[in-house]
Enzyme design. Structure first.
Site, PDB file in Angstrom:
ATOM      1  N   SER A   1       0.817  -1.129  -0.051  1.00 12.50           N
ATOM      2  CA  SER A   1      -0.043   0.173   0.040  1.00 12.50           C
ATOM      3  C   SER A   1       0.788   1.315  -0.018  1.00 12.50           C
ATOM      4  O   SER A   1       1.839   1.500  -0.844  1.00 12.50           O
ATOM      5  CB  SER A   1      -0.753  -0.142   1.235  1.00 12.50           C
ATOM      6  OG  SER A   1      -2.157   0.641   0.990  1.00 12.50           O
TER       7      SER A   1
ATOM      8  N   LYS B   1       4.326   2.254  -2.286  1.00  8.58           N
ATOM      9  CA  LYS B   1       4.832   3.107  -3.140  1.00  8.58           C
ATOM     10  C   LYS B   1       6.034   3.624  -2.660  1.00  8.58           C
ATOM     11  O   LYS B   1       6.924   3.703  -3.399  1.00  8.58           O
ATOM     12  CB  LYS B   1       3.930   4.503  -2.659  1.00  8.58           C
ATOM     13  CG  LYS B   1       2.197   4.266  -2.799  1.00  8.58           C
ATOM     14  CD  LYS B   1       1.392   5.439  -2.531  1.00  8.58           C
ATOM     15  CE  LYS B   1       0.219   5.263  -1.893  1.00  8.58           C
ATOM     16  NZ  LYS B   1      -0.768   4.532  -2.737  1.00  8.58           N
TER      17      LYS B   1
ATOM     18  N   TRP C   1      -9.842   0.544  -5.367  1.00 12.22           N
ATOM     19  CA  TRP C   1      -9.307   1.821  -5.130  1.00 12.22           C
ATOM     20  C   TRP C   1      -8.038   1.969  -5.669  1.00 12.22           C
ATOM     21  O   TRP C   1      -7.657   3.204  -5.912  1.00 12.22           O
ATOM     22  CB  TRP C   1      -9.644   1.652  -3.644  1.00 12.22           C
ATOM     23  CG  TRP C   1      -9.050   3.222  -2.995  1.00 12.22           C
ATOM     24  CD1 TRP C   1      -7.930   3.557  -2.217  1.00 12.22           C
ATOM     25  CD2 TRP C   1      -9.358   4.683  -3.059  1.00 12.22           C
ATOM     26  NE1 TRP C   1      -7.990   4.736  -1.864  1.00 12.22           N
ATOM     27  CE2 TRP C   1      -8.808   5.313  -2.326  1.00 12.22           C
ATOM     28  CE3 TRP C   1     -10.617   5.098  -3.837  1.00 12.22           C
ATOM     29  CZ2 TRP C   1      -9.240   6.760  -2.330  1.00 12.22           C
ATOM     30  CZ3 TRP C   1     -10.915   6.374  -3.809  1.00 12.22           C
ATOM     31  CH2 TRP C   1     -10.190   7.356  -3.069  1.00 12.22           C
TER      32      TRP C   1
ATOM     33  N   HIS D   1      -7.452  -5.687  -0.065  1.00 11.18           N
ATOM     34  CA  HIS D   1      -6.449  -4.889  -0.328  1.00 11.18           C
ATOM     35  C   HIS D   1      -5.634  -5.342   0.969  1.00 11.18           C
ATOM     36  O   HIS D   1      -6.109  -5.202   2.340  1.00 11.18           O
ATOM     37  CB  HIS D   1      -6.800  -3.717   0.128  1.00 11.18           C
ATOM     38  CG  HIS D   1      -5.567  -2.550   0.283  1.00 11.18           C
ATOM     39  ND1 HIS D   1      -4.917  -2.066  -0.878  1.00 11.18           N
ATOM     40  CD2 HIS D   1      -5.260  -1.759   1.231  1.00 11.18           C
ATOM     41  CE1 HIS D   1      -3.949  -1.198  -0.576  1.00 11.18           C
ATOM     42  NE2 HIS D   1      -4.076  -1.043   0.875  1.00 11.18           N
TER      43      HIS D   1
HETATM   44  C1  GTR Z   1      -5.547   4.220   1.500  1.00 11.46           C
HETATM   45  C2  GTR Z   1      -4.850   5.547   0.511  1.00 11.46           C
HETATM   46  C3  GTR Z   1      -3.951   4.402  -0.505  1.00 11.46           C
HETATM   47  C4  GTR Z   1      -3.305   3.415   0.153  1.00 11.46           C
HETATM   48  C5  GTR Z   1      -3.880   3.028   1.659  1.00 11.46           C
HETATM   49  C6  GTR Z   1      -2.665   2.409   2.643  1.00 11.46           C
HETATM   50  O1  GTR Z   1      -6.144   5.270   2.327  1.00 11.46           O
HETATM   51  O2  GTR Z   1      -5.661   6.131  -0.333  1.00 11.46           O
HETATM   52  O3  GTR Z   1      -3.271   5.031  -1.294  1.00 11.46           O
HETATM   53  O4  GTR Z   1      -1.963   3.764   0.307  1.00 11.46           O
HETATM   54  O5  GTR Z   1      -4.440   4.059   2.241  1.00 11.46           O
HETATM   55  O6  GTR Z   1      -1.675   2.820   2.754  1.00 11.46           O
HETATM   56  O7  GTR Z   1      -3.195   1.527   3.314  1.00 11.46           O
END
Ligand code: GTR
Length: 437
Positions: free
Chosen positions: A273, A277, A364, A414
């Site tokens: 997540s 990045k 998402w 996710h």
């Molecule tokens: C979310 C965000 C994503 C992702 C995620 C995370 O809220 O929108 O970009 O990075 O968090 O890191 O769990």
């Protein structure tokens, strides 16, 4: 049978084959968030910048032009307009303190080390605790997976030997001491014993040890330690939190290079997540990382910004104004003006192996956008004489594709799961030519 084949072929025009999102999920999400694109038909037309054409129009026709001209140019663009520049490359005063070494950890199968990395060299200053497990049975030096964690080192495993350190609470914006009961609370995302049994080590640190994760975090962590080097005012291209976390991963690598039991030439950097990045950005900049793995990194990670599917540049900058540099906000709703897209972030890792992973229900993060970015990095991998990503279409669910670029889309939500870990270890086995299963 033939009919079925014809119908399937008709439904899978080039680039849109294989995996398709569940239409019920697309409908539900579109109803819940009408301002967000979840329907593929609503993705605008876009043209990606060519990773093999320099800003001055020069075509990259050889690896030399890539290394000398185009790659440094792309790195500088990402630094200036997206992730931000670091005020200090490598702290001269970096100091490592081994605060724990147990050769009999995890039922005697592992060596556990805890290393405190002092960023400024001051032992009362900012520090990051790196927790390392190495398999006792494996020949040394051992390859490792390096990743940041969300909830503290003690949360990754039930091992009572892991030191509990105060951690930044994202909501309360203060340092708290995590309760004993939270030991091992993230163990599902960190199958430590399984990793060790496949002959790998694991090294991890809590990401907020580097910089906390809330909008005014610039007063704390490494920002507090080093931002004065920018002078009076924080510039528009000063590092955001993702750059800071990536910088921290490189400092962990600085330690790893000093540890004779770890093979510093076989360190895979990985992240989930926002930390996916971070892993991509760390791997793009620091060529010491042998393999780079992005787990569900989405917008600002592996997903193409120009598709505006799921989370967009404007949405991410609004929700997390501290993740990127201030310049990135210029591109809110103006994705087509970006001088790059995320395929070029992946291309910066070439020719090193890179693995991009998506999850079926994680719309998402735009799974198709993650795949297309990996695919659009392929020409750079080919220029550097590797096989790139050996598929034209998105593969079906749970069907990994592994060339020098790897990709899978897994069933489920996710998350960083055991399935993902098994594939990452298969990928590392493949590229390191290890035999273990
Ligand atoms: C979310 C965000 C994503 C992702 C995620 C995370 O809220 O929108 O970009 O990075 O968090 O890191 O769990």
């Amino acid at each position: 049978m033939l009919m079925l084949l014809v119908v399937t072929l008709l439904q899978t025009p080039e680039g849109k084959g294989g995996w398709q999102p569940n239409p019920d999920l697309v409908r539900t999400l579109s109803e819940k968030q009408p301002h967000v694109i979840y329907d593929e038909a609503k993705v605008p037309n876009y043209t990606l910048p060519d990773p093999l054409i320099c800003l001055d129009g020069t075509k990259v026709t050889s690896p030399e032009i890539w290394w000398k001209k185009r790659r440094p140019e792309i790195l500088e663009l990402f630094r200036t307009y997206m992730y931000g520049k670091v005020p200090i490359d490598k702290s001269e005063n970096l100091k490592f303190e081994i605060i724990d070494c147990d050769r009999n950890a995890l039922e005697g199968n592992a060596t556990r080390k805890q290393v405190r990395i002092y960023f400024t060299g001051e032992t009362n200053g900012h520090s990051m605790d790196l927790l390392i497990y190495l398999p006792n049975a494996a020949p040394k030096p051992v390859p490792v997976f390096l990743l940041l964690n969300f909830n503290g080192n003690h949360a990754i495993c039930d091992d009572p030997g892991i030191k509990i350190k105060p951690i930044w609470d994202r909501k309360a914006k203060k340092l708290i001491i995590p309760p004993e009961e939270s030991r091992g609370s993230d163990a599902k995302a960190f199958p430590v014993r399984r990793i060790l049994s496949r002959g790998y080590g694991i090294a991890t640190a809590h990401y907020c040890d580097i910089a906390p994760d809330f909008p005014d975090s610039f007063k704390y962590g490494v920002f507090q330690a080093f931002d004065h080097l920018f002078g009076e005012k924080r510039p528009q291209d000063a590092w955001g939190a993702i750059s800071a976390w990536a910088w921290g991963l490189s400092r962990a690598m600085d330690y790893i290079e000093t540890d004779k039991e770890i093979d510093s030439k076989r360190v895979a950097v990985l992240g989930h997540s926002r930390l996916g990045k971070t892993a991509l950005w760390a791997g793009a900049q620091d060529e010491r990382f042998a393999i780079v793995i992005s787990n569900n990194s989405g917008c600002g990670g592996a997903a193409l910004s120009r598709r505006r599917y799921g989370e967009t540049v404007a949405l991410i900058n609004k929700a997390f104004p501290h993740w990127f540099c201030d310049n990135f906000k210029r591109y809110n709703d103006k994705e087509d003006e970006l001088p790059f897209d995320q395929h070029m972030l992946i291309a910066l890792i070439a020719p090193r192996p890179v693995y991009i992973a998506s999850a079926d229900e994680d719309l998402w993060a735009d799974p198709r956008g993650e795949f297309l970015a990996a695919k659009a990095a392929d020409p750079v991998y080919k220029l550097l004489k590797t096989d790139g990503l050996p598929t034209e279409d998105m593969p079906p669910l749970d069907t990994p594709v592994m060339g020098r670029i790897g990709y899978h889309i897994r069933s489920g939500r996710h998350a960083l799961t055991e399935y993902d870990w098994e594939r990452y270890m298969d990928f590392a086995d493949l590229h390191y030519k290890l035999g273990q299963k």
